[in-house]
Write a protein that holds these residues in place. Structure first.
Motif, mmCIF file in Angstrom:
data_model
loop_
_atom_site.group_PDB
_atom_site.id
_atom_site.type_symbol
_atom_site.label_atom_id
_atom_site.label_comp_id
_atom_site.label_asym_id
_atom_site.label_seq_id
_atom_site.Cartn_x
_atom_site.Cartn_y
_atom_site.Cartn_z
ATOM 1 N N ASN A 244 7.674 -2.259 -2.010
ATOM 2 C CA ASN A 244 7.718 -1.531 -3.274
ATOM 3 C C ASN A 244 7.274 -2.394 -4.456
ATOM 4 O OD1 ASN A 244 8.827 1.310 -2.910
ATOM 5 N ND2 ASN A 244 10.304 0.138 -1.709
ATOM 6 N N GLN A 247 3.335 -3.151 -4.148
ATOM 7 C CA GLN A 247 2.581 -1.993 -3.663
ATOM 8 C C GLN A 247 1.128 -1.997 -4.111
ATOM 9 O OE1 GLN A 247 3.547 1.698 -6.310
ATOM 10 N NE2 GLN A 247 5.440 0.459 -6.289
ATOM 11 N N LEU A 275 8.206 5.689 5.078
ATOM 12 C CA LEU A 275 7.929 6.873 4.267
ATOM 13 C C LEU A 275 8.878 8.012 4.645
ATOM 14 C CD1 LEU A 275 6.153 8.463 2.245
ATOM 15 C CD2 LEU A 275 4.603 8.952 4.165
ATOM 16 N N GLY A 278 12.367 7.631 3.294
ATOM 17 C CA GLY A 278 12.471 7.503 1.851
ATOM 18 C C GLY A 278 12.518 6.087 1.323
ATOM 19 N N ASP A 279 12.237 5.092 2.186
ATOM 20 C CA ASP A 279 12.216 3.704 1.707
ATOM 21 C C ASP A 279 11.044 3.449 0.768
ATOM 22 O OD1 ASP A 279 14.496 3.007 3.078
ATOM 23 O OD2 ASP A 279 13.435 2.179 4.810
ATOM 24 N N ILE A 280 9.933 4.121 1.048
ATOM 25 C CA ILE A 280 8.780 4.040 0.159
ATOM 26 C C ILE A 280 8.328 5.459 -0.176
ATOM 27 C CG2 ILE A 280 8.015 1.793 1.020
ATOM 28 C CD1 ILE A 280 5.874 3.239 2.671
ATOM 29 N N SER A 281 7.681 5.615 -1.303
ATOM 30 C CA SER A 281 7.207 6.930 -1.733
ATOM 31 C C SER A 281 5.820 7.205 -1.156
ATOM 32 C CB SER A 281 7.138 6.979 -3.258
ATOM 33 O OG SER A 281 6.125 6.095 -3.730
ATOM 34 N N GLN A 282 5.373 8.440 -1.297
ATOM 35 C CA GLN A 282 4.020 8.775 -0.865
ATOM 36 C C GLN A 282 2.999 7.962 -1.644
ATOM 37 O OE1 GLN A 282 3.218 11.219 1.665
ATOM 38 N NE2 GLN A 282 1.289 10.084 1.504
ATOM 39 N N GLU A 283 3.274 7.714 -2.903
ATOM 40 C CA GLU A 283 2.352 6.913 -3.712
ATOM 41 C C GLU A 283 2.215 5.503 -3.170
ATOM 42 O OE1 GLU A 283 1.621 5.538 -8.370
ATOM 43 O OE2 GLU A 283 3.562 6.357 -7.745
ATOM 44 N N TYR A 285 2.869 4.503 -0.088
ATOM 45 C CA TYR A 285 2.220 4.619 1.213
ATOM 46 C C TYR A 285 0.710 4.749 1.050
ATOM 47 C CZ TYR A 285 1.029 6.633 5.795
ATOM 48 O OH TYR A 285 0.460 6.884 7.015
#
Length: 307
Positions: A244, A247, A275, A278-283, A285
């Protein structure tokens, strides 16, 4: 879209893994199709003698131009890089690589790597090459290692003093970190021996990886190979935090070297799992799987416009 920033073809076996199956261009395309990867950067390998233990003894290794030509058959799938040894052209820090870079551009190459010469990052021959790569808008993928006999890759010590010097002396060159010597330093307690392998256990304070990515606009990293995957998963909680925070500087890659099932790499599954939970967002990713790649592959935009 998904772009694999680190792939190879050819016979990459050594004495320790002669049972493995060499990877062909057809094998690479089949893997991309199977894993849902749209495009892959092909890194011709090796350009430096350190990359081959017994060249040609088991199976002829396709030369660099043959590998590039193989990739040219799949212009919608393969992104071409050229490769260079800083010692080419007379083993001097005055070598003009423009004639070679012109040839690479004619062939459709948009970057250089992976550089595997066993030299310190700030060796004058390395600095000379990297400065010229910046002038030609070629991002450079490196293979990083530590100080040790018989190593493949650019050399440094804990604290990355030589890489720091290179980044300062070639500020216009995008450098993409890869390999044990780079990723071991995600932890502040990395030792000289750690730079030659895959240290386990919690990340104990920020290492040089974080400093380099944070302080230098021209420093990026691909998460490929065992070294990148180990860095992200040795401390699962910190790995997510790292994804995050950085990124905008990280790129998905695999470094698959063999065509057998054992050669599959877990990097894409890892990102998809992060993803999904929910650890990382689509953005985040999207940045790691393709947007950051498009950002550094400046020459690719020119080819896409022409095509």
């Amino acid at each position: 879209m998904i772009i694999d920033m680190h792939t190879h073809i050819g016979d990459l076996r050594a004495l320790s893994n002669m049972r493995r199956k060499p990877i062909t261009m057809e094998d690479l395309i089949a893997r991309l199709d199977d894993e849902g990867i749209d495009r892959a950067v092909l890194l011709p390998w090796p350009a430096s003698p350190e990359g081959l233990q017994f060249p040609g003894l088991f199976q002829p290794q396709p030369d660099m131009l043959s590998q590039i030509r193989s990739g040219q058959r799949y212009p919608d799938r393969i992104i071409l890089f050229g490769n260079v040894d800083p010692r080419w052209g007379g083993n001097t820090d005055k070598t003009d690589f423009s004639w070679l870079f012109e040839r690479f551009v004619e062939m459709g190459c948009v970057g250089i790597g992976e550089i595997g010469a066993n030299l310190f990052y700030d060796d004058p021959r390395v600095v000379n090459l990297f400065r010229q790569c910046g002038e030609w808008q070629f991002p450079v993928t490196i293979h990083a290692t530590g100080v040790g006999e018989g190593q493949y890759g650019l050399i440094d010590e804990p604290g990355s003093p030589h890489l720091l010097n290179l980044l300062e002396r070639a500020p216009d060159t995008v450098i993409i970190g890869h390999g044990p010597g780079f990723w071991a330093q995600i932890s502040a307690d990395a030792t000289a021996s750690d730079l030659l392998g895959y240290p386990k256990g919690p990340v104990r304070g920020e290492g040089m990886v974080q400093k380099l990515l944070r302080d230098f606009p021209n420093m990026y990293a691909d998460i490929s190979a065992g070294s990148g995957y180990n860095a992200l998963t040795r401390d699962p909680v910190y790995g997510v935090r790292f994804l995050n925070e950085f990124q905008d500087k990280l790129m998905f890659g695999t470094d698959v070297c063999f065509a057998d099932e054992e050669g599959r790499m877990p990097h894409l599954s890892y990102l998809k799992e992060r993803l999904a939970v929910g650890d990382i967002s689509q953005e985040v990713y999207d940045k790691i799987t393709y947007r950051n790649a498009l950002k550094v592959l400046k020459r690719m935009h020119t080819f896409m416009e022409k095509g």
